[in-house]
Write a protein that holds these residues in place. Structure first.
Motif, PDB file in Angstrom:
ATOM      1  N   ALA A 143      75.590 -42.966 -54.903  1.00 38.09           N
ATOM      2  CA  ALA A 143      75.904 -43.578 -56.337  1.00 38.09           C
ATOM      3  C   ALA A 143      76.049 -45.221 -56.064  1.00 38.09           C
ATOM      4  O   ALA A 143      76.543 -45.670 -55.063  1.00 38.09           O
ATOM      5  CB  ALA A 143      77.417 -43.028 -56.723  1.00 38.09           C
ATOM      6  N   ASP A 144      75.822 -45.919 -57.134  1.00 37.77           N
ATOM      7  CA  ASP A 144      75.564 -47.282 -57.022  1.00 37.77           C
ATOM      8  C   ASP A 144      76.070 -47.901 -58.206  1.00 37.77           C
ATOM      9  O   ASP A 144      75.504 -47.573 -59.463  1.00 37.77           O
ATOM     10  CB  ASP A 144      74.456 -47.656 -56.589  1.00 37.77           C
ATOM     11  N   GLY A 145      77.135 -48.760 -58.227  1.00 45.36           N
ATOM     12  CA  GLY A 145      77.642 -49.127 -59.690  1.00 45.36           C
ATOM     13  C   GLY A 145      78.965 -50.309 -59.453  1.00 45.36           C
ATOM     14  O   GLY A 145      79.290 -50.246 -58.304  1.00 45.36           O
ATOM     15  N   VAL A 182      78.329 -45.649 -52.941  1.00 40.88           N
ATOM     16  CA  VAL A 182      78.961 -44.379 -52.298  1.00 40.88           C
ATOM     17  C   VAL A 182      77.830 -43.694 -51.354  1.00 40.88           C
ATOM     18  O   VAL A 182      76.676 -43.450 -51.700  1.00 40.88           O
ATOM     19  CB  VAL A 182      79.394 -43.477 -53.286  1.00 40.88           C
ATOM     20  N   LEU A 183      78.285 -43.496 -50.159  1.00 37.19           N
ATOM     21  CA  LEU A 183      77.554 -43.042 -49.195  1.00 37.19           C
ATOM     22  C   LEU A 183      77.801 -41.467 -48.993  1.00 37.19           C
ATOM     23  O   LEU A 183      78.802 -41.429 -48.832  1.00 37.19           O
ATOM     24  CB  LEU A 183      77.501 -43.656 -47.942  1.00 37.19           C
ATOM     25  N   LEU A 235      70.327 -51.478 -49.024  1.00 37.04           N
ATOM     26  CA  LEU A 235      71.492 -52.326 -49.770  1.00 37.04           C
ATOM     27  C   LEU A 235      71.109 -53.636 -49.820  1.00 37.04           C
ATOM     28  O   LEU A 235      70.355 -54.201 -48.930  1.00 37.04           O
ATOM     29  CB  LEU A 235      72.952 -51.605 -49.030  1.00 37.04           C
ATOM     30  N   SER A 236      71.649 -54.402 -50.682  1.00 36.79           N
ATOM     31  CA  SER A 236      71.704 -55.712 -50.713  1.00 36.79           C
ATOM     32  C   SER A 236      72.770 -56.296 -51.022  1.00 36.79           C
ATOM     33  O   SER A 236      73.593 -55.999 -51.856  1.00 36.79           O
ATOM     34  CB  SER A 236      70.705 -56.252 -51.421  1.00 36.79           C
ATOM     35  N   LEU A 270      80.722 -56.504 -52.083  1.00 35.90           N
ATOM     36  CA  LEU A 270      80.261 -55.059 -52.418  1.00 35.90           C
ATOM     37  C   LEU A 270      81.005 -54.246 -51.292  1.00 35.90           C
ATOM     38  O   LEU A 270      81.518 -54.339 -50.269  1.00 35.90           O
ATOM     39  CB  LEU A 270      78.968 -55.254 -51.488  1.00 35.90           C
ATOM     40  N   GLY A 271      81.527 -52.870 -51.740  1.00 36.43           N
ATOM     41  CA  GLY A 271      82.347 -51.990 -51.269  1.00 36.43           C
ATOM     42  C   GLY A 271      81.350 -50.931 -50.782  1.00 36.43           C
ATOM     43  O   GLY A 271      80.312 -50.493 -51.342  1.00 36.43           O
ATOM     44  N   LEU A 272      81.727 -50.346 -49.561  1.00 38.24           N
ATOM     45  CA  LEU A 272      80.813 -49.172 -48.935  1.00 38.24           C
ATOM     46  C   LEU A 272      81.826 -48.098 -48.807  1.00 38.24           C
ATOM     47  O   LEU A 272      82.782 -48.237 -47.991  1.00 38.24           O
ATOM     48  CB  LEU A 272      80.190 -49.619 -47.587  1.00 38.24           C
ATOM     49  N   VAL A 273      81.622 -46.754 -49.372  1.00 38.21           N
ATOM     50  CA  VAL A 273      82.594 -46.049 -49.300  1.00 38.21           C
ATOM     51  C   VAL A 273      81.796 -44.665 -48.958  1.00 38.21           C
ATOM     52  O   VAL A 273      80.757 -44.390 -49.167  1.00 38.21           O
ATOM     53  CB  VAL A 273      83.600 -45.674 -50.460  1.00 38.21           C
TER      54      VAL A 273
END
Lengths: 341, 252
Positions: free
Chosen positions: B230-232, B222-223, B24-25, B32-35
Motif C-alpha cells: 500500500a502507498d498513500g 506499507v511493506l 521507493l522515492s 516518508l514513513g515505512l511500515v
C-alpha cells in the motif's frame, strides 16, 4: 579578551605537553650537568616515542600491533646503514629512517588490517619475525647477527644531557601531534572505527583508508625513535628492537593509559625503572604479566585514569571562575551605564 | 529532481528474498514513513540506500546520479545520513563527543592540518562544537557533558538522530527512532523532523507506532514480504480497510 580565550583554549589543548615539559625540566634540575641517570631517562623517552603513537592506533583506533618496536628497528637500521656504510649525516638519514617503516607498513596495512583481531596480532608478530630473520641473514649490509657498530652520535648534542634534550623535544612534538589529532574530526573518526566500524562508515569515514593511514603514521614515528636509538647507542643488532620490545611497548601503553598521550610515558617509566630494580627474566615476566592482567581487569584506561577526574575537577573550577568573572564585568558595565544616565 | 530513490531492488539472502522488485522515492522536504511487520524488508531497504547491502538487481539514485556502486562512506559524504535501530554509540564518551562523531561528512581537514592543529582546523572544530551544542539543545539532550552510557534508551535514540543531523545530511534515514520514547520525547522528535522537512531535508522513517507515523508523515509505504502492498498519504492508508485490519487492528 580574545587573546585570553585563545590562551585558555591552547592551555587546555596542550596541558599534556606543558606537564611533560615541566617534568623534563625538573628531571634535568635534579640530575644536573652530568649524571649516569640520563641514560635511564633517555631510554624511558625512546620507549615513549615508540609507544605514544601505539596508544593512538590502539587506544583510539583499536588496532593491536605487535610490531611497533620492529618498525623502530627498521628506522634504526636505515640510519645505521646510511650513516656507516654510505657516509650520510644523521640529519640526512632521518627522513629515510621514517620512510622505510612508513612505506613498509603502508604496503602491508590494507591486507593485514582487514584481519580479525587475533589474526591481526599474529600478522604483526609475523612482520617482526620476518624482519629480524631478514636482517640477521642479510650479511654485510646489516652486519648479520652482530649488527652495525660505530654509528655517529646525536646531532647537536655533545653530552648525555644535551642528547636528553633532543629526545625530550621529539617526544614533546609527538604529544602535541597526538593532542591535536584526537581533537579533530579525523581523530574522532579513528575513535569511531574502534567503537563501531559500521557507524564510522555511515558517518563518512573511509574505514580501511583511515586505519591504514594511522598504522603508517605510527610506524613512521617509531622510525624516528629508531633513528634516535641508533645514534644514541651507536650500535644496532637484530635483537635491539625486536619481539621483546614489541611486547614491552604494548605493556607500557596498557599500563600507563591506552587513550592518553602521557600514559605511555608513565608506562615506559615503570617498565624501565622496575626493569632495572627487579631481578631479571622470569620474575620480571611474572610481575609485569600480573600487573598487566590487573590493569586490564580493573583500570582499562591505565594509571593516568586515576589522575583524570582530578584534572577535570580543576579545569571545571577554572572554567566556573572564568565565567563568574565575565558576569561581574557585565554587571559593572551596566552599573556604570546607569550612573552616567 | 532532488530525491533519493531506489528502483526495482531485489535482494536475496541465501534462498530468502528480503526485497522483491521494490521501489521507493524520498523527496526533499517530505517525510516518508515505512511500515510493515518484522522481516518485511524495511531494514534491508535502509541498508540498500546507505550501501551496506549492494542489491543484486536494481538501482539507487541520488539527485539523478546512479550511486548503486558507491561505498557506504561516500554515500554518507554525499548527504545520506542514517540512524540505526540499535544505537551505535560510544557509551564511554560524553554526549557532546558522541554527537560530534557525526560531523564526519562535513569535515574536510587534511592529515597535516589535523596533526598540527592549523588555525583553519581549529575554526572548523569550534563551528562543529557550536552546531552540536545547538542540536543538543534542540533535542533536549542537556549540555552534553553527561556520559552517553548513562542516558536512558530513548535518549540514546535521540542521540543517534542528533549524530545524523550533525553531519548536515540532506536525506535522513531513521530506523525506529521513537521506540521506547515517552510522549514528550516523541513530541520533541516529531517537531525536529517536521522542522527538517521544512528546511528541505527528506526524512525516511521506519516505525511501529502507527498513530505516531500517521500524524507525522506526508506519505506512507506499507511493506510485506519485500514488496509494497500500500502507498498513500495518511488519510488513504487509514481508509484502506485491508491495511487497517492487518496492521492497525487493535492499534486504532
Amino acid at each position: 579578551m580574545n587573546t585570553g580565550n585563545l590562551a585558555a583554549t591552547l592551555a587546555v589543548r596542550h596541558r599534556a605537553v606543558l606537564g611533560f615539559a615541566l617534568a623534563a625540566v625538573v628531571t634535568m634540575l635534579i640530575l644536573g650537568q652530568q649524571n649516569t641517570a640520563y641514560a635511564t631517562a633517555t631510554s624511558i623517552l625512546i620507549f615513549s616515542l615508540i609507544s605514544i603513537p601505539l596508544a593512538l592506533i590502539y587506544g583510539h583506533g583499536g588496532i593491536v600491533s605487535l610490531c611497533q618496536a620492529t618498525f623502530a628497528g627498521m628506522g634504526g637500521y636505515a640510519t645505521a646503514i646510511l650513516t656507516v656504510n654510505y657516509g650520510w649525516s644523521a640529519w640526512q638519514a632521518l627522513p629515510l629512517a621514517m620512510a622505510v617503516p612508513g612505506v613498509l607498513s603502508f604496503a602491508v596495512s590494507r591486507p593485514i588490517l582487514r584481519l580479525p583481531l587475533f589474526a591481526l596480532v599474529l600478522g604483526t608478530v609475523a612482520i617482526g619475525e620476518a624482519w629480524s630473520f631478514g636482517v640477521s641473514a642479510a650479511g654485510d649490509t646489516t652486519g648479520g647477527y652482530t649488527g652495525i657498530y660505530g654509528i655517529p652520535g646525536i646531532p647537536l648534542a655533545t653530552d648525555d644531557r644535551q642528547a636528553f634534550v633532543v629526545i625530550v623535544i621529539m617526544v614533546a612534538i609527538m604529544i602535541i601531534l597526538f593532542e591535536n589529532f584526537t581533537r579533530t574530526a579525523r581523530g574522532r573518526a579513528l575513535n569511531s572505527i574502534r567503537v563501531d566500524p559500521t557507524m564510522a562508515l555511515s558517518t563518512g569515514t573511509n574505514v580501511a583508508h583511515q586505519r591504514s593511514i594511522a598504522f603508517t603514521f605510527a610506524a613512521a614515528v617509531a622510525g624516528a625513535a629508531g633513528w634516535y636509538f641508533a645514534l644514541y647507542t651507536g650500535y644496532i643488532s637484530p635483537v635491539s628492537l625486536s619481539f621483546n620490545q614489541d611486547a614491552a611497548v604494548i605493556f607500557m601503553v596498557v599500563i600507563g593509559g591506552r587513550r592518553s598521550s602521557v600514559g605511555p610515558i608513565i608506562g615506559a617509566a615503570i617498565y624501565v625503572l622496575f626493569g632495572d630494580l627487579l631481578p631479571g627474566g622470569v620474575v620480571q615476566g611474572v610481575l609485569f604479566g600480573a600487573v598487566l592482567i590487573l590493569i586490564l581487569l580493573f583500570m582499562q584506561d591505565g594509571i593516568v585514569s586515576i589522575g583524570s577526574p582530578l584534572i577535570r575537577k580543576i579545569s571545571n573550577n577554572m572554567r566556573t571562575t572564568k565565567s563568574d568573572q565575565c558576569k561581574t564585568q557585565e554587571y559593572t558595565v551596566q552599573g556604570s551605564g546607569h550612573g552616567d544616565a | 529532481m532532488a530525491m533519493l530513490s531506489a528502483t526495482g531492488i531485489t535482494v536475496e539472502f541465501g534462498g530468502f528474498r528480503a526485497l522483491d522488485d521494490m521501489s521507493l522515492s524520498l523527496e526533499s522536504g517530505s517525510i516518508l514513513g515505512l511500515v510493515g511487520p518484522n522481516g518485511a524488508g524495511k531494514s534491508t531497504m535502509f541498508n540498500c540506500l546507505t550501501g551496506i547491502v549492494r542489491p543484486g538487481v536494481g538501482q539507487v539514485i541520488l539527485d539523478d546520479t546512479d550511486i548503486s556502486q558507491w561505498s557506504v562512506h561516500r554515500r554518507a559524504r554525499a548527504g545520506i545520513g542514517r540512524a540505526f535501530q540499535t544505537p551505535r554509540v560510544d557509551l564511554d564518551a560524553t554526549v557532546l563527543e558522541a554527537v560530534l562523531a557525526g560531523v564526519g561528512p562535513r569535515a574536510h581537514e587534511t592529515l597535516l592540518g589535523a596533526l598540527l592543529g592549523s588555525p583553519w582546523v581549529l575554526r572548523q572544530e569550534k563551528r562543529f562544537r557550536q552546531d552540536v551544542r545547538q542540536l543538543l539543545e534542540r533535542l533536549n539532550l542537556g549540555d552534553g557533558r553527561q556520559i552517553a552510557g548513562t542516558l536512558p534508551a530513548a535518549h540514546l535514540r535521540l542521540l543517534e538522530v542528533a549524530r545524523v543531523l550533525a553531519g548536515d545530511a540532506r536525506y535522513v534515514l531513521l530506523d525506529e527512532p521513537a521506540a521506547g520514547m515517552d510522549e514528550s520525547d516523541r513530541a520533541v522528535l516529531a517537531n525536529t523532523l517536521r522542522g527538517l522537512a521544512q528546511q528541505g531535508i527528506g526524512v525516511l522513517i521506519v516505525e511501529h507506532n502507527f498513530p505516531f507515523i500517521l500524524s507525522l508523515c506526508d506519505r506512507i509505504l506499507v511493506l510485506s514480504s519485500g514488496t509494497v502492498i500500500a502507498d498513500g498519504n495518511p488519510q488513504e492508508i487509514r481508509a484502506n480497510r485491508q491495511i487497517a485490519k492487518i496492521y492497525l487492528g487493535q492499534a486504532i
